[in-house]
Design a protein around this motif. Structure first.
Motif, PDB file in Angstrom:
ATOM      1  N   GLU A  77       0.737  -1.358   0.130  1.00  0.00           N
ATOM      2  CA  GLU A  77       0.193   0.040  -0.162  1.00  0.00           C
ATOM      3  C   GLU A  77       0.720   1.200  -0.023  1.00  0.00           C
ATOM      4  OE1 GLU A  77      -3.685   2.200   2.318  1.00  0.00           O
ATOM      5  OE2 GLU A  77      -2.802   0.197   3.040  1.00  0.00           O
ATOM      6  N   ALA A  78       0.778   2.012  -1.091  1.00  0.00           N
ATOM      7  CA  ALA A  78       1.431   3.516  -1.032  1.00  0.00           C
ATOM      8  C   ALA A  78       0.734   4.327   0.037  1.00  0.00           C
ATOM      9  CB  ALA A  78       1.483   3.716  -2.409  1.00  0.00           C
ATOM     10  N   ASP A  79       1.753   5.194   0.245  1.00  0.00           N
ATOM     11  CA  ASP A  79       1.317   6.316   1.386  1.00  0.00           C
ATOM     12  C   ASP A  79       2.002   7.474   1.079  1.00  0.00           C
ATOM     13  OD1 ASP A  79       0.059   7.349   3.591  1.00  0.00           O
ATOM     14  OD2 ASP A  79       1.411   6.441   5.112  1.00  0.00           O
ATOM     15  N   HIS A  80       1.343   8.754   1.222  1.00  0.00           N
ATOM     16  CA  HIS A  80       1.714  10.077   1.133  1.00  0.00           C
ATOM     17  C   HIS A  80       2.668  10.230  -0.108  1.00  0.00           C
ATOM     18  CE1 HIS A  80       5.890   8.749   2.742  1.00  0.00           C
ATOM     19  NE2 HIS A  80       5.151   8.345   3.882  1.00  0.00           N
ATOM     20  N   VAL A  81       2.211   9.717  -1.286  1.00  0.00           N
ATOM     21  CA  VAL A  81       2.873   9.901  -2.497  1.00  0.00           C
ATOM     22  C   VAL A  81       2.723  11.733  -2.859  1.00  0.00           C
ATOM     23  CG1 VAL A  81       2.877   9.520  -5.248  1.00  0.00           C
ATOM     24  CG2 VAL A  81       1.956   7.808  -3.209  1.00  0.00           C
ATOM     25  N   VAL A  82       3.992  12.315  -3.148  1.00  0.00           N
ATOM     26  CA  VAL A  82       3.920  13.564  -3.432  1.00  0.00           C
ATOM     27  C   VAL A  82       5.228  14.106  -4.384  1.00  0.00           C
ATOM     28  CG1 VAL A  82       4.445  15.820  -2.249  1.00  0.00           C
ATOM     29  CG2 VAL A  82       3.410  13.848  -0.931  1.00  0.00           C
ATOM     30  N   VAL A  83       4.785  14.778  -5.425  1.00  0.00           N
ATOM     31  CA  VAL A  83       5.647  15.136  -6.434  1.00  0.00           C
ATOM     32  C   VAL A  83       5.658  16.597  -6.257  1.00  0.00           C
ATOM     33  CG1 VAL A  83       5.947  15.346  -9.054  1.00  0.00           C
ATOM     34  CG2 VAL A  83       5.386  13.045  -7.888  1.00  0.00           C
ATOM     35  N   ASP A  84       6.955  17.263  -6.663  1.00  0.00           N
ATOM     36  CA  ASP A  84       7.063  18.740  -6.262  1.00  0.00           C
ATOM     37  C   ASP A  84       6.195  19.437  -7.182  1.00  0.00           C
ATOM     38  OD1 ASP A  84       8.337  21.226  -6.763  1.00  0.00           O
ATOM     39  OD2 ASP A  84      10.073  20.610  -5.834  1.00  0.00           O
ATOM     40  N   ALA A  85       5.450  20.556  -6.849  1.00  0.00           N
ATOM     41  CA  ALA A  85       4.778  21.330  -7.599  1.00  0.00           C
ATOM     42  C   ALA A  85       5.207  21.632  -8.962  1.00  0.00           C
ATOM     43  CB  ALA A  85       3.977  22.222  -6.839  1.00  0.00           C
ATOM     44  N   ASP A  86       6.492  22.075  -9.111  1.00  0.00           N
ATOM     45  CA  ASP A  86       7.147  22.376 -10.101  1.00  0.00           C
ATOM     46  C   ASP A  86       7.288  21.558 -11.374  1.00  0.00           C
ATOM     47  OD1 ASP A  86       7.490  25.099  -8.809  1.00  0.00           O
ATOM     48  OD2 ASP A  86       9.548  24.593  -8.220  1.00  0.00           O
ATOM     49  N   VAL A  87       7.181  20.229 -10.815  1.00  0.00           N
ATOM     50  CA  VAL A  87       7.642  19.089 -11.876  1.00  0.00           C
ATOM     51  C   VAL A  87       6.644  18.217 -12.224  1.00  0.00           C
ATOM     52  CG1 VAL A  87      10.180  19.477 -11.743  1.00  0.00           C
ATOM     53  CG2 VAL A  87       8.783  17.856 -10.407  1.00  0.00           C
ATOM     54  N   ARG A  88       5.259  18.402 -11.803  1.00  0.00           N
ATOM     55  CA  ARG A  88       4.261  17.565 -11.802  1.00  0.00           C
ATOM     56  C   ARG A  88       3.836  17.487 -13.313  1.00  0.00           C
ATOM     57  NH1 ARG A  88       0.992  19.939  -6.685  1.00  0.00           N
ATOM     58  NH2 ARG A  88       2.372  18.905  -5.313  1.00  0.00           N
ATOM     59  N   GLY A  89       3.425  16.276 -13.714  1.00  0.00           N
ATOM     60  CA  GLY A  89       2.881  15.967 -15.101  1.00  0.00           C
ATOM     61  C   GLY A  89       4.149  15.599 -15.933  1.00  0.00           C
ATOM     62  N   MET A  90       5.425  15.355 -15.496  1.00  0.00           N
ATOM     63  CA  MET A  90       6.279  14.765 -16.021  1.00  0.00           C
ATOM     64  C   MET A  90       6.641  13.335 -15.794  1.00  0.00           C
ATOM     65  SD  MET A  90       9.012  18.225 -15.418  1.00  0.00           S
ATOM     66  CE  MET A  90       8.725  19.811 -15.980  1.00  0.00           C
ATOM     67  N   GLY A  91       5.727  12.679 -15.202  1.00  0.00           N
ATOM     68  CA  GLY A  91       5.845  11.139 -15.235  1.00  0.00           C
ATOM     69  C   GLY A  91       6.829  10.618 -13.928  1.00  0.00           C
ATOM     70  N   ILE A  92       6.760  11.704 -13.195  1.00  0.00           N
ATOM     71  CA  ILE A  92       7.776  11.392 -11.660  1.00  0.00           C
ATOM     72  C   ILE A  92       6.775  10.555 -11.006  1.00  0.00           C
ATOM     73  CG2 ILE A  92       8.721  12.235  -9.607  1.00  0.00           C
ATOM     74  CD1 ILE A  92       9.401  14.745 -11.483  1.00  0.00           C
ATOM     75  N   GLY A  93       5.659  10.987 -10.689  1.00  0.00           N
ATOM     76  CA  GLY A  93       4.634  10.086  -9.876  1.00  0.00           C
ATOM     77  C   GLY A  93       4.256   8.504 -10.461  1.00  0.00           C
TER      78      GLY A  93
END
Length: 160
Positions: A77-93
């Motif tokens: 189970e994943a918990d607290h998945v966070v991607v920096d707001a400046d790079v969201r939408g770039m496939g990091i998540g």
């Protein structure tokens, strides 16, 4: 960008607490409470954490648990998945989720799950794009110690 993303597992409390600045982008928990909760999570023995880096800068984090329940057997189970707001939408998540999924396969888990708040539509869309679907509902009830932190649960309980 997706090929430039490095995913690494973080080990030990002192290494994992370095996620705090990213965590704060989407959560309001103060640092002392964050550290205390994280310490308790690590002490349980089944909590782990990964981070995504681009050019040495931490740009994403995700914690996860491996456990067993009667209804599903062994799960991750994943918990607290966070991607920096400046790079969201770039496939990091997506890369973080793929790493956890691969670890679930390696650990012989039957199910990969995530809990998302119903009102967080962006998170729900992200998880749907990554192959998750709604198959239940997580119900919550604030206990006396949680009443201040979760007033919306108290209001619902008292109002229904």
């Amino acid at each position: 960008m997706a090929s430039d993303i490095e995913i690494s597992e973080l080990f030990g409390l002192e290494e994992i607490v370095t996620i705090y600045s990213l965590f704060r982008q989407v959560h309001t928990l103060d640092e002392a409470s964050f550290r205390a909760r994280l310490s308790a999570m690590c002490a349980q023995g089944n909590y782990r954490c990964i981070a995504a880096y681009v050019e040495g800068r931490m740009v994403g984090v995700a914690g996860f648990w491996i456990g067993t329940q009667l209804w599903c057997g062994k799960y991750i189970e994943a918990d607290h998945v966070v991607v920096d707001a400046d790079v969201r939408g770039m496939g990091i998540g997506a890369r973080l989720m793929a790493w956890i999924e691969a670890e679930g396969e390696r650990e012989a888990c039957a199910l990969f799950r995530i809990a998302a708040v119903l009102s967080n539509l962006d998170a729900r869309r992200f998880y749907a794009r990554n192959g998750f679907f709604d198959d239940g509902i997580l119900m919550a009830k604030a206990l006396s110690r949680g009443a201040a932190a979760f007033p919306e649960y108290v209001a619902r309980r008292d109002g229904d």
